[in-house]
Scaffold this active site. Sequence first.
Site, short mmCIF file in Angstrom:
data_model
loop_
_atom_site.label_atom_id
_atom_site.label_comp_id
_atom_site.label_asym_id
_atom_site.label_seq_id
_atom_site.Cartn_x
_atom_site.Cartn_y
_atom_site.Cartn_z
N TYR A 1 -1.97 -1.52 10.48
CA TYR A 1 -2.06 -1.81 9.03
C TYR A 1 -0.84 -1.27 8.29
CZ TYR A 1 -4.06 -1.51 4.27
OH TYR A 1 -4.28 -1.61 2.92
N SER B 1 0.84 -1.20 0.00
CA SER B 1 0.00 0.00 0.00
C SER B 1 0.88 1.24 0.00
CB SER B 1 -0.87 0.01 1.27
OG SER B 1 -1.50 1.28 1.41
P1 NAD Z 1 -11.76 -5.82 -0.43
O1 NAD Z 1 -12.45 -5.72 0.89
O2 NAD Z 1 -12.62 -5.84 -1.62
O3 NAD Z 1 -10.80 -7.08 -0.45
C1 NAD Z 1 -10.10 -7.51 0.68
C2 NAD Z 1 -10.38 -8.99 0.84
O4 NAD Z 1 -9.56 -9.51 1.90
C3 NAD Z 1 -11.81 -9.33 1.24
O5 NAD Z 1 -12.65 -9.49 0.12
C4 NAD Z 1 -11.63 -10.64 2.01
O6 NAD Z 1 -11.98 -11.73 1.18
C5 NAD Z 1 -10.14 -10.71 2.29
N1 NAD Z 1 -9.88 -11.03 3.70
C6 NAD Z 1 -9.86 -10.19 4.75
N2 NAD Z 1 -9.63 -10.91 5.88
C7 NAD Z 1 -9.51 -12.22 5.51
C8 NAD Z 1 -9.28 -13.44 6.20
N3 NAD Z 1 -9.11 -13.48 7.53
N4 NAD Z 1 -9.24 -14.59 5.47
C9 NAD Z 1 -9.42 -14.57 4.13
N5 NAD Z 1 -9.64 -13.45 3.42
C10 NAD Z 1 -9.68 -12.29 4.11
O7 NAD Z 1 -10.75 -4.56 -0.47
P2 NAD Z 1 -9.52 -4.21 -1.44
O8 NAD Z 1 -9.27 -2.77 -1.22
O9 NAD Z 1 -9.74 -4.70 -2.81
O10 NAD Z 1 -8.31 -4.97 -0.76
C11 NAD Z 1 -7.37 -5.72 -1.50
C12 NAD Z 1 -5.95 -5.43 -1.03
O11 NAD Z 1 -5.59 -4.11 -1.42
C13 NAD Z 1 -5.75 -5.49 0.49
O12 NAD Z 1 -4.52 -6.15 0.76
C14 NAD Z 1 -5.63 -4.05 0.87
O13 NAD Z 1 -4.86 -3.88 2.04
C15 NAD Z 1 -4.94 -3.49 -0.34
N6 NAD Z 1 -5.03 -2.04 -0.48
C16 NAD Z 1 -6.24 -1.45 -0.69
C17 NAD Z 1 -6.32 -0.08 -0.81
C18 NAD Z 1 -7.63 0.62 -1.04
O14 NAD Z 1 -7.67 1.85 -0.97
N7 NAD Z 1 -8.72 -0.09 -1.30
C19 NAD Z 1 -5.15 0.70 -0.73
C20 NAD Z 1 -3.94 0.07 -0.54
C21 NAD Z 1 -3.90 -1.31 -0.41
#
Ligand code: NAD
Length: 296
Positions: free
Chosen positions: A202, A189
Amino acid sequence: MGTNKNTPNPVTAYRREEFPKQKQAFPGLQKDMQPVPDCGEKSYKGTGRLKGRKALVTGGDSGIGRAAAIAYAREGADVAINYLPVEEADAQEVKRYIEEAGQKAALLPGDLGDEAFCGAMVEQARSALGGLDIMALVAGRQVAAKSIEDITTAQLDEVFRVNVYSLFWIIKAALPHLAPGSTIITTSSIVAYDPSKHLLDYSASKGAIKAFTQALAKQVAPQGIRVNCVAPGPVWTALQVSGGQFQEALPEFGHDTPLGRAGQPVELCGLYVHLASEESSYTTAEVYAVTGGRHI
Ligand code: NAD
Ligand code: MG
């Protein structure tokens, strides 16, 4: 300023109005979001870049992982996705998109915070798809907290088990089976570089993912396995409306980037494809930012 339909303006190509405040219980369903994130369901077109490949995508039900899973299938890969059992409704939609692309889909619900499950998941993915050569580790846990005082040991433990420990457990299980040319992609991130004061645990976990990725890449390079990392900026996903942000931060989410808006998951999937495919064969141990212009 002229306009050209062949060059959509990145400033206005996706939503830039404020987002409505909304709250779901963790982990949230993206089908209930307002607006529903764009994971390329209608727009992503494949060109056979991953023909014959076999991918495991964690967090593949929603958001960035879902966009990667759909793109992988449309590029010709069979795809297994992991998610939490309560996310079955989102996962079923992704299964349909993978199958509509003419590829094999495997649904592997379970908790990545559990070491035994991580090992079993890798085995199930291998047997369901008949092998494995792309590991896109996208799942993540984010809980906003105003003060370090509010971060319980239980939360700290969950965030690190899901975001960091699971990478060790999954890769340990998969590595003996990965042939040269296999590719691993992790998800860090912007906060690994510009940590948020409301995301202490985080941000620390995302810094650990970056370091883990680069160290692993050096370790497995002689085996012909490449490992790279994607560092997203603000992207409109379920994570943000299920405890990852405070309500008051939602309307203007992403407006502090040079492009002036949040990203949509579809805007990341091309990079997950590139890093999985042999077109990136000289790239390993690298971090790629998709941040709307914020620096890593
Ligand atoms: P999202 O909520 O759509 O996806 C995250 C997924 O993590 C969930 O769908 C869930 O299936 C999974 N998850 C969480 N806890 C879990 C567990 N205990 N066991 C199995 N699965 C689990 O959100 P997203 O933003 O698409 O997240 C995807 C990645 O991107 C993450 O690693 C997040 O940290 C990273 N990220 C997101 C952003 C943002 O702004 N959305 C920014 C930087 C990084
Ligand atoms: Mg989800």
